[in-house]
Design an enzyme around this catalytic site. Structure first.
Site, PDB file in Angstrom:
ATOM      1  N   ASP A  61     -42.745  60.788  75.224  1.00 53.96           N
ATOM      2  CA  ASP A  61     -42.184  61.484  74.187  1.00 53.96           C
ATOM      3  C   ASP A  61     -43.443  62.025  73.135  1.00 53.96           C
ATOM      4  O   ASP A  61     -44.068  62.590  73.440  1.00 53.96           O
ATOM      5  CB  ASP A  61     -40.959  61.284  73.399  1.00 53.96           C
ATOM      6  CG  ASP A  61     -40.528  62.783  72.761  1.00 53.96           C
ATOM      7  OD1 ASP A  61     -40.899  63.949  72.414  1.00 53.96           O
ATOM      8  OD2 ASP A  61     -39.717  62.952  71.345  1.00 53.96           O
ATOM      9  N   HIS A 115     -33.119  67.845  73.891  1.00 51.76           N
ATOM     10  CA  HIS A 115     -32.817  69.011  72.822  1.00 51.76           C
ATOM     11  C   HIS A 115     -33.555  68.415  72.034  1.00 51.76           C
ATOM     12  O   HIS A 115     -34.511  67.113  71.690  1.00 51.76           O
ATOM     13  CB  HIS A 115     -30.939  68.430  72.332  1.00 51.76           C
ATOM     14  CG  HIS A 115     -31.080  67.112  72.469  1.00 51.76           C
ATOM     15  ND1 HIS A 115     -29.585  67.119  71.191  1.00 51.76           N
ATOM     16  CD2 HIS A 115     -31.286  66.484  72.193  1.00 51.76           C
ATOM     17  CE1 HIS A 115     -29.895  65.508  70.984  1.00 51.76           C
ATOM     18  NE2 HIS A 115     -30.616  65.193  71.746  1.00 51.76           N
ATOM     19  N   HIS A 126     -32.379  60.236  62.072  1.00 55.24           N
ATOM     20  CA  HIS A 126     -31.492  60.920  62.164  1.00 55.24           C
ATOM     21  C   HIS A 126     -30.488  60.501  61.216  1.00 55.24           C
ATOM     22  O   HIS A 126     -29.169  60.989  61.502  1.00 55.24           O
ATOM     23  CB  HIS A 126     -31.386  61.269  64.043  1.00 55.24           C
ATOM     24  CG  HIS A 126     -32.520  61.707  64.509  1.00 55.24           C
ATOM     25  ND1 HIS A 126     -32.190  61.972  66.450  1.00 55.24           N
ATOM     26  CD2 HIS A 126     -33.265  62.503  64.333  1.00 55.24           C
ATOM     27  CE1 HIS A 126     -33.607  62.760  66.481  1.00 55.24           C
ATOM     28  NE2 HIS A 126     -33.981  62.906  65.387  1.00 55.24           N
ATOM     29  N   GLU A 167     -32.096  56.348  68.875  1.00 62.56           N
ATOM     30  CA  GLU A 167     -30.821  56.620  69.762  1.00 62.56           C
ATOM     31  C   GLU A 167     -30.400  55.580  70.050  1.00 62.56           C
ATOM     32  O   GLU A 167     -31.417  55.173  71.088  1.00 62.56           O
ATOM     33  CB  GLU A 167     -31.320  57.759  70.666  1.00 62.56           C
ATOM     34  CG  GLU A 167     -31.802  59.664  69.494  1.00 62.56           C
ATOM     35  CD  GLU A 167     -32.426  59.921  70.151  1.00 62.56           C
ATOM     36  OE1 GLU A 167     -31.651  60.306  72.063  1.00 62.56           O
ATOM     37  OE2 GLU A 167     -33.221  60.840  70.237  1.00 62.56           O
ATOM     38  N   LYS A 218     -30.477  64.202  77.421  1.00 61.69           N
ATOM     39  CA  LYS A 218     -30.367  63.804  76.372  1.00 61.69           C
ATOM     40  C   LYS A 218     -30.337  65.522  75.420  1.00 61.69           C
ATOM     41  O   LYS A 218     -30.549  66.146  75.325  1.00 61.69           O
ATOM     42  CB  LYS A 218     -31.214  62.757  75.735  1.00 61.69           C
ATOM     43  CG  LYS A 218     -31.411  63.048  75.563  1.00 61.69           C
ATOM     44  CD  LYS A 218     -32.620  62.080  74.120  1.00 61.69           C
ATOM     45  CE  LYS A 218     -33.944  62.371  73.702  1.00 61.69           C
ATOM     46  NZ  LYS A 218     -34.210  61.689  73.303  1.00 61.69           N
ATOM     47  N   GLU A 261     -27.626  63.831  65.128  1.00 65.18           N
ATOM     48  CA  GLU A 261     -27.607  64.343  66.788  1.00 65.18           C
ATOM     49  C   GLU A 261     -25.633  63.941  67.599  1.00 65.18           C
ATOM     50  O   GLU A 261     -25.378  64.281  68.791  1.00 65.18           O
ATOM     51  CB  GLU A 261     -28.568  63.393  67.858  1.00 65.18           C
ATOM     52  CG  GLU A 261     -29.183  64.480  67.127  1.00 65.18           C
ATOM     53  CD  GLU A 261     -30.601  63.189  67.966  1.00 65.18           C
ATOM     54  OE1 GLU A 261     -30.387  63.165  68.684  1.00 65.18           O
ATOM     55  OE2 GLU A 261     -31.920  64.042  68.707  1.00 65.18           O
ATOM     56  N   GLU A 279     -37.389  55.064  75.559  1.00 66.87           N
ATOM     57  CA  GLU A 279     -38.298  56.459  75.270  1.00 66.87           C
ATOM     58  C   GLU A 279     -39.148  56.047  73.914  1.00 66.87           C
ATOM     59  O   GLU A 279     -38.737  55.502  73.327  1.00 66.87           O
ATOM     60  CB  GLU A 279     -37.358  57.173  74.931  1.00 66.87           C
ATOM     61  CG  GLU A 279     -37.888  58.990  75.132  1.00 66.87           C
ATOM     62  CD  GLU A 279     -36.921  59.892  74.243  1.00 66.87           C
ATOM     63  OE1 GLU A 279     -37.433  60.021  73.689  1.00 66.87           O
ATOM     64  OE2 GLU A 279     -35.930  59.950  74.623  1.00 66.87           O
ATOM     65  N   SER A 314     -37.667  63.624  63.740  1.00 65.48           N
ATOM     66  CA  SER A 314     -39.115  63.268  63.488  1.00 65.48           C
ATOM     67  C   SER A 314     -39.632  64.275  65.451  1.00 65.48           C
ATOM     68  O   SER A 314     -40.159  64.361  66.629  1.00 65.48           O
ATOM     69  CB  SER A 314     -38.780  61.761  64.815  1.00 65.48           C
ATOM     70  OG  SER A 314     -38.180  61.842  65.943  1.00 65.48           O
ATOM     71  N   LYS A 365     -39.111  68.905  75.913  1.00 63.17           N
ATOM     72  CA  LYS A 365     -38.655  69.538  74.952  1.00 63.17           C
ATOM     73  C   LYS A 365     -38.998  70.478  75.246  1.00 63.17           C
ATOM     74  O   LYS A 365     -40.451  70.890  74.305  1.00 63.17           O
ATOM     75  CB  LYS A 365     -38.915  68.881  73.338  1.00 63.17           C
ATOM     76  CG  LYS A 365     -38.455  67.260  73.694  1.00 63.17           C
ATOM     77  CD  LYS A 365     -38.441  67.325  72.467  1.00 63.17           C
ATOM     78  CE  LYS A 365     -37.761  65.779  72.015  1.00 63.17           C
ATOM     79  NZ  LYS A 365     -38.293  64.814  70.573  1.00 63.17           N
ATOM     80  N   ASP A 391     -33.732  55.400  72.280  1.00 63.68           N
ATOM     81  CA  ASP A 391     -34.557  56.174  72.246  1.00 63.68           C
ATOM     82  C   ASP A 391     -35.299  55.286  70.097  1.00 63.68           C
ATOM     83  O   ASP A 391     -34.546  55.789  69.405  1.00 63.68           O
ATOM     84  CB  ASP A 391     -34.615  57.334  71.799  1.00 63.68           C
ATOM     85  CG  ASP A 391     -35.866  58.297  71.350  1.00 63.68           C
ATOM     86  OD1 ASP A 391     -37.296  57.608  70.945  1.00 63.68           O
ATOM     87  OD2 ASP A 391     -35.722  59.342  70.547  1.00 63.68           O
TER      88      ASP A 391
END
Length: 424
Positions: A309, A362, A151, A160, A385, A201, A282, A38, A334, A238
């Site tokens: 983000d 990450h 994910h 997340e 994270k 993840e 997030e 994403s 990032k 997130d």
């Protein structure tokens, strides 16, 4: 540092897709670029081959060639005074706003390799090469224990669900606490008859009755592991709502198919914050919903760490716009969103100078590269994270942090709850 040799190669990331690795001066100092699933619209652009006969078009031979031929001819034999000089040189070679000609994946790998080679040349750790400090802060690991969204293939809309074991004296103890909850959660999911396979993840990816059940079952796992939610271990989310944004509304695209307005989405988060010990949110709204972000920050910005983000993409110029408009109070960092180490450090400096937190991150397509572990210590960001409590590309970062903490000894302190915008 004088460059005598630069070499790139195509290797694989954690999803089995190609990425770029670069080594400098024939040493073991190497940089590897990760890749996201994403992604923000304004991220620096990866260069992919587009050949459907190789890796479904995701090959990176063009990016590798750009380093080995064009960059190689340009930098071999030159001496660079530091990271900024090297990064400026390759940015100039690329010549585009979004690093699309040479590819941000190739440029980042080269930039990391330069940082590592510089540290090797000086005989110092990477975190000291990035930022020299008298003392360093070890981060709270925000561990992604349930995966959803892009994910995983389950029915959870939000991407997340993380735990933050902050009530600990050290990073080493914090990781132990997090792993205890991770394994308790696995046993709990199994006892309830849920699937215990993991997503991109490393977090569990079960089909649940609702998004909220993910929070509830994590709370139960924290209790089972012997900890108090909110006191010892809190929650971070997130939801990656840019993926939910559809024609001006937020769509629960994997579960109910319900569509709600920005104000309703803000109300949704306000309700969860009252009900659960959530200390970080997030991307609570999508990257193009700037007016919504202003409302969200005004209403909840003094209650929770609001991390941008997709809306910021680790880009200093966009971060400045957010600061000017009062959007969020924290920035996700990032490396591959901006494409070089020096630009990443500029983004951190800008955010911290203006009172924003920085949350080092990450990507879902990760590698064994542990640069972000050194980066979080170097910048004093206080939380990171990098996925869940399993999968080697995730725990490699935790293992590097354990090494750093041991090496620093009494020069290291643990961030704890003081990391977060919300003080419990």
């Amino acid at each position: 540092m004088k460059l005598t040799k630069i070499h790139a190669r195509e290797i694989l990331d954690s999803r089995g897709n190609p990425t770029v690795e670069v080594t400098l001066n024939g040493t073991t100092a190497r940089g590897i670029s990760p890749s996201g699933a994403s992604t923000g619209e304004k991220e620096a652009v990866e260069l992919r081959d587009g050949d459907p006969e190789r890796y479904n078009g995701k090959g990176v031979e063009k990016a590798v060639k750009g380093i080995n031929v064009e960059v190689g001819k340009s930098v071999t034999g030159l001496s660079f005074e530091g990271q900024q000089a090297f990064d400026d040189h390759i940015i100039g070679l690329d010549g585009t706003e979004n690093k699309s000609r040479l590819g941000a994946n190739a440029m980042l790998a080269a930039s990391i390799a330069f940082a590592r080679a510089s540290a090797v040349a000086k005989g110092i750790p990477l975190y000291r090469q990035l930022v020299e400090r008298e003392g360093y802060v070890m981060p709270v690991p925000c561990m992604n224990v349930i995966n959803g969204g892009r994910h995983s293939d389950n029915n959870i809309d939000f991407q997340e669900f993380m735990i933050a074991p902050h009530n600990a004296p050290s990073f080493k103890e914090s990781i132990r606490m997090g792993e205890a909850v991770f394994h308790s959660l696995r046993s709990l999911l199994k006892a309830k008859g849920y699937y215990t396979g993991v997503g991109d993840e490393g977090g569990f990816a079960p089909n649940l009755s609702s998004n909220e059940e993910a929070v509830q079952i994590i709370m139960e796992a924290i209790h089972i592991a012997g900890f108090a939610p909110g006191k010892d271990i809190s929650l971070c989310l997130d939801p990656a709502t840019s993926e939910m944004w559809n024609n001006g509304k937020y769509e629960f695209y994997k579960s109910s198919k319900e569509r709600i307005t920005t104000d309703e989405m803000i109300g949704f988060w306000e309700g969860w914050l009252k009900e659960y010990p959530i200390i970080l949110l997030e991307d609570g709204l999508g990257e193009n919903d700037w007016e919504g972000w202003k409302k969200l920050t005004s209403l909840l910005g003094d209650k929770v760490e609001l991390v941008g983000d997709d809306i910021f993409c680790t880009n200093p110029s966009i971060i400045q716009q957010g600061i000017d408009q009062g959007i969020a109070n924290s920035v996700l960092i990032k490396l591959n969103q901006i494409g070089t180490v020096s630009e990443t450090l500029k983004a951190v400096e800008l955010a911290q100078k203006n009172g924003y937190n920085c949350f080092i991150s990450h990507r879902s397509g990760e590698t064994e590269d542990t640069t972000i572990a050194d980066l979080v210590v170097a910048t004093g960001a206080g939380h990171i994270k990098t996925g869940s409590g399993c999968r080697s590309e995730r725990v490699s970062k935790f293992n590097q942090l354990l090494r750093i903490e041991e090496e620093l000894g009494d020069r290291a302190s643990f961030a704890g709850i003081n990391t977060f915008y919300k003080k419990l």
